[in-house]
Design an enzyme around this catalytic site. Structure first.
Site, PDB file in Angstrom:
ATOM      1  N   ASP A 106      10.190   5.403 -10.257  1.00  0.00           N
ATOM      2  CA  ASP A 106       9.837   6.004 -11.545  1.00  0.00           C
ATOM      3  C   ASP A 106      10.618   7.283 -11.807  1.00  0.00           C
ATOM      4  OD1 ASP A 106       8.131   3.942 -11.973  1.00  0.00           O
ATOM      5  OD2 ASP A 106       6.276   5.102 -11.894  1.00  0.00           O
TER       6      ASP A 106
ATOM      7  N   LYS B  57      -0.681  -4.294  -3.267  1.00  0.00           N
ATOM      8  CA  LYS B  57      -1.992  -3.726  -2.930  1.00  0.00           C
ATOM      9  C   LYS B  57      -2.100  -2.335  -3.551  1.00  0.00           C
ATOM     10  CE  LYS B  57      -5.033  -2.403   0.867  1.00  0.00           C
ATOM     11  NZ  LYS B  57      -5.123  -0.973   0.501  1.00  0.00           N
TER      12      LYS B  57
ATOM     13  N   SER C 289       0.812  -1.206   0.000  1.00  0.00           N
ATOM     14  CA  SER C 289       0.000   0.000   0.000  1.00  0.00           C
ATOM     15  C   SER C 289       0.852   1.266   0.000  1.00  0.00           C
ATOM     16  CB  SER C 289      -0.949  -0.061   1.211  1.00  0.00           C
ATOM     17  OG  SER C 289      -1.924   0.931   1.137  1.00  0.00           O
TER      18      SER C 289
END
Length: 445
Positions: A308, A322, A297
């Site tokens: 990224d 998740k 999460s």
């Protein structure tokens, strides 16, 4: 429980928003649902009239609600007083017990993870263990709240757990002495070579500010220039989306951190850098983020954002996977729904649902003597019954690649222990930073 306590306990739910259940919203029920409600009421009547024993109305209604939510996904749930109280005590960070995060799986109490430094961890309890008996009493098929209540108790008292562990032929007993569990969301330590380690155990309130304070503390302890930083998110089950954004923002000065997309207009949100903290910390410092199968999460939001943006090297094992957002919807003053209302996406538009975050460098936890046996039974989002399917329709083969052996990692747990290595993943991260030039490992220029 007062509504204020309900609002306070919301901080542990990922991406919590308090949205009142209005009568206008209830009125928007699809007219075609009428016959289905008729079936529900007819079933209720037949049970009340013909079941072998008299059944309490509350039991039937609660069962119907639980059944509806269980048909959706593993994270939507009905919360009453005891469930909300558990959330409240966790965010308050102080209770007496064993220090375990558990779920009910097919009638068995399964351990998601012991809290770091807790009595359970010190006693050798591990993620993936099943508890079958408490003080000799069988709890299989029982109620999770009752089991949790029995495991809690006054500091200094003991309880005997019967544990089933994958890879062992028979269950075994462990006696654990209860202690005061003071959840410490953020800890830090300065390692040799002026390399800092900041460990984030959960995303409760003020985690972003706590990490900032930890970084300042490391700089004061260092004898010179900081040469590297490890952000340890292993076994961190997540928590507040706002704190995940705040923590990511500490290490980024521009760009998207995460996007949240839901069916309702108000559930589509974008979060960018500079929204919480101005500038960034550790700007010229190489950064490694450690994750494992217990990183879920909010932990995946941070790892995905820093990966990224190429701000950090992600190291360890594939994360839990998740990628959904839960919203807390109050029903009454002491009940609420925890409902999945959106999915979240990394800056590159990737959903981590099912697949999780794949590390740039896969490093197994070789210091775990039960690694090979426990890996076969490791639990991730994709293993949960009724989990949301990734919109990109990931192939099973893509999720199996992290099980392949790496010829670089052949040392046994016993050999590492003889070398004084208790945590191989952290050891490998520190060694990587020590033998690499400062400009070569994900430092922002």
């Amino acid at each position: 429980m007062k509504f204020a306590a309900l609002a306070r306990s919301a901080a542990l739910v990922t991406a919590v928003a308090l949205i009142p259940a209005t009568t206008a919203g209830m009125a928007q029920v699809d007219g075609r649902a009428g016959p289905e409600f008729a079936k529900l009421f007819a079933t209720y009547q037949q049970i009340k009239a013909n079941y072998v024993e008299d059944v309490d109305d509350e039991k039937l209604i609660r069962g119907a609600i639980d059944g509806m939510l269980a048909s959706l996904d593993p994270h939507s749930a009905y919360l009453d007083g005891s469930d909300l109280e558990r959330l409240t005590t966790m965010i308050d960070g102080n209770y007496s017990g064993l220090g375990l995060s558990v779920i009910m799986e097919d009638g068995a109490v399964k351990i998601i993870s012991p809290f770091r430094g807790s009595p359970a961890e010190k006693a050798g309890i591990k993620a993936g263990d099943y508890i079958t008996h408490l003080d000799g009493d069988l709890i299989y098929g029982g109620d999770l709240d009752e089991a949790v209540s029995r495991m809690r108790g006054p500091e200094g008292t003991s309880i005997r757990l019967t544990v089933f562990r994958a890879g062992r032929d028979e269950p075994f007993d462990v006696t654990v002495t209860r202690g005061v569990i003071e959840l410490e969301p953020v800890t830090h330590k300065l390692e040799s070579g002026n390399i800092g380690v900041i460990t984030v155990n959960e995303f409760s309130r003020d985690v972003g500010a706590d990490v900032f304070s930890a970084w300042q503390g490391l700089r004061k302890e260092a004898t010179g220039r900081m040469n590297g930083l490890v952000l340890d998110l292993r076994s961190n089950p997540g928590g507040s989306l706002d704190e995940a954004v705040a923590l990511s923002d500490l290490f980024l000065d521009k760009g998207r951190i995460v996007s949240q997309r839901g069916r309702a207009r108000g559930e589509t949100l974008l979060y960018d850098a500079e929204s919480v903290f101005r500038g960034e910390i550790a700007r010229d410092i190489p950064l490694i983020v450690l994750i494992d199968a217990g990183s879920a999460s909010a932990s995946e939001i941070v790892a995905g954002a820093l990966q990224d943006h190429r701000r950090a090297v992600i190291m360890g094992e594939r994360s839990f996977g998740k990628g959904s957002v839960q919203t807390l919807l109050p029903l009454t003053r002491d009940t609420a729904l925890k409902l999945t209302t959106a999915r979240y996406f990394t800056p590159a538009g990737k959903s981590v649902q099912e697949g999780g975050i794949t590390p740039d460098i896969k490093v197994p936890q070789l210091s775990d003597p039960d690694l090979e046996k426990r890996a076969k039974f490791q639990l991730r989002e994709s293993d949960l019954r009724g989990h949301l399917v990734n919109e990109l329709e990931l192939e099973d083969e893509a999720l199996e690649t992290d099980k392949a052996d790496d010829p670089r990692f052949k040392l046994t747990a016993a050999e590492l222990e003889a070398q004084g290595v208790e945590d191989f993943q952290l050891h490998y991260a520190l060694q990587t930073l020590r033998r690499t030039s400062p400009n070569a490992v994900a430092s922002r220029k």
